[in-house]
Design an enzyme around this catalytic site. Structure first.
Site, PDB file in Angstrom:
ATOM      1  N   GLN A  23       1.641   5.869  -9.806  1.00 19.40           N
ATOM      2  CA  GLN A  23       0.573   6.577  -9.105  1.00 19.40           C
ATOM      3  C   GLN A  23      -0.092   7.526 -10.102  1.00 19.40           C
ATOM      4  O   GLN A  23       0.551   8.071 -10.990  1.00 19.40           O
ATOM      5  CB  GLN A  23       1.127   7.345  -7.910  1.00 19.40           C
ATOM      6  CG  GLN A  23       1.728   6.455  -6.841  1.00 19.40           C
ATOM      7  CD  GLN A  23       0.721   5.548  -6.163  1.00 19.40           C
ATOM      8  OE1 GLN A  23      -0.478   5.790  -6.172  1.00 19.40           O
ATOM      9  NE2 GLN A  23       1.208   4.472  -5.572  1.00 19.40           N
ATOM     10  N   PHE A  50       5.243  -4.528  -1.499  1.00 22.51           N
ATOM     11  CA  PHE A  50       4.500  -4.149  -2.700  1.00 22.51           C
ATOM     12  C   PHE A  50       5.029  -2.770  -3.140  1.00 22.51           C
ATOM     13  O   PHE A  50       4.276  -1.852  -3.415  1.00 22.51           O
ATOM     14  CB  PHE A  50       2.984  -4.079  -2.440  1.00 22.51           C
ATOM     15  CG  PHE A  50       2.400  -5.343  -1.853  1.00 22.51           C
ATOM     16  CD1 PHE A  50       1.965  -6.364  -2.677  1.00 22.51           C
ATOM     17  CD2 PHE A  50       2.278  -5.493  -0.480  1.00 22.51           C
ATOM     18  CE1 PHE A  50       1.416  -7.528  -2.141  1.00 22.51           C
ATOM     19  CE2 PHE A  50       1.735  -6.647   0.068  1.00 22.51           C
ATOM     20  CZ  PHE A  50       1.301  -7.667  -0.760  1.00 22.51           C
ATOM     21  N   ASP A 118       1.651  -1.353   0.300  1.00 19.92           N
ATOM     22  CA  ASP A 118       0.774  -0.693  -0.665  1.00 19.92           C
ATOM     23  C   ASP A 118       0.396  -1.713  -1.732  1.00 19.92           C
ATOM     24  O   ASP A 118       0.910  -1.683  -2.852  1.00 19.92           O
ATOM     25  CB  ASP A 118       1.502   0.512  -1.266  1.00 19.92           C
ATOM     26  CG  ASP A 118       0.629   1.307  -2.232  1.00 19.92           C
ATOM     27  OD1 ASP A 118      -0.584   1.041  -2.330  1.00 19.92           O
ATOM     28  OD2 ASP A 118       1.175   2.207  -2.892  1.00 19.92           O
ATOM     29  N   CYS A 144      -5.982   1.481  -2.221  1.00 22.40           N
ATOM     30  CA  CYS A 144      -6.954   2.113  -3.116  1.00 22.40           C
ATOM     31  C   CYS A 144      -8.310   1.410  -3.024  1.00 22.40           C
ATOM     32  O   CYS A 144      -9.200   1.699  -3.808  1.00 22.40           O
ATOM     33  CB  CYS A 144      -6.440   2.098  -4.554  1.00 22.40           C
ATOM     34  SG  CYS A 144      -6.211   0.433  -5.212  1.00 22.40           S
TER      35      CYS A 144
END
Length: 190
Positions: A23, A50, A118, A144
């Site tokens: 991240q 994920f 994710d 994202c």
């Protein structure tokens, strides 16, 4: 002789291998972990899909057993090592699997109270379709990419989930990109 790189994820020391996804901003990561763990609540069994290095799996394992799956064998190796060297966690079962090509099926999702996913920017369409056919009560989607998140959420809503909350997070400082955490739940039967 190079020094070791050790990160703290949910209070667990994790030694990432080179080129493993991380991240971007620690404060944003902490905010996402807080949102995800709060949304999972008192789930008795959780899947983290994920999962990468275990950004969500490790904090979630403080309260419930976790199945953690990712296609990156190096990330899963780092997560396995962290789990072996940490006391006080509920069991974390790890698997290397390409969830884009081979999502967890409705049958494999049986018994999970909550699922976190994710995925990379391409999203998790096949996994969202399988979740939409499942009986999982709570789904937390972290993304994202607003376009693929909207697509994946539409599939889940069509499958009977209701969007409870979507929280934007400024993960990518000084850019126009955002991370988002979406919480979806199946309505309670009356």
């Amino acid at each position: 002789n190079r020094g070791r790189v050790v990160l703290s994820i949910g209070g667990v020391a994790v030694e990432p291998q080179p080129a493993v996804f991380l991240q971007a901003v620690p404060a944003a990561e902490a905010a996402m972990i807080s949102l995800v763990t709060a949304a999972v609540g008192k789930a008795k069994r959780v899947a983290d899909l994920f999962c990468g290095l275990g950004t969500f799996a490790l904090p979630l394992a403080r309260k419930a057993p976790v199945l953690a799956i990712d296609s990156d064998a190096r990330a899963i190796g780092s997560l396995d090592l962290a789990v072996r060297n940490t006391q006080g966690l509920k069991p974390i079962e790890t698997r290397v699997r390409d969830l884009v090509r081979e999502p967890l099926s409705r049958k494999e999702l049986e018994g999970f109270d909550a699922v976190v996913f994710d995925p990379p920017r391409a999203g998790a369409l096949a996994q969202a379709e399988a979740l939409a056919r499942s009986q999982v009560k709570t789904v937390i989607a972290v993304s994202c990419n607003p376009q693929t998140l909207a697509r994946d959420l539409a599939v889940l809503v069509e499958g009977g989930y209701e969007i409870e909350d979507v929280t934007p997070i400024d993960q990518f400082l000084y850019s126009n990109h955002l991370e988002a955490v979406a919480v979806l739940r199946r309505p309670r039967r009356r």
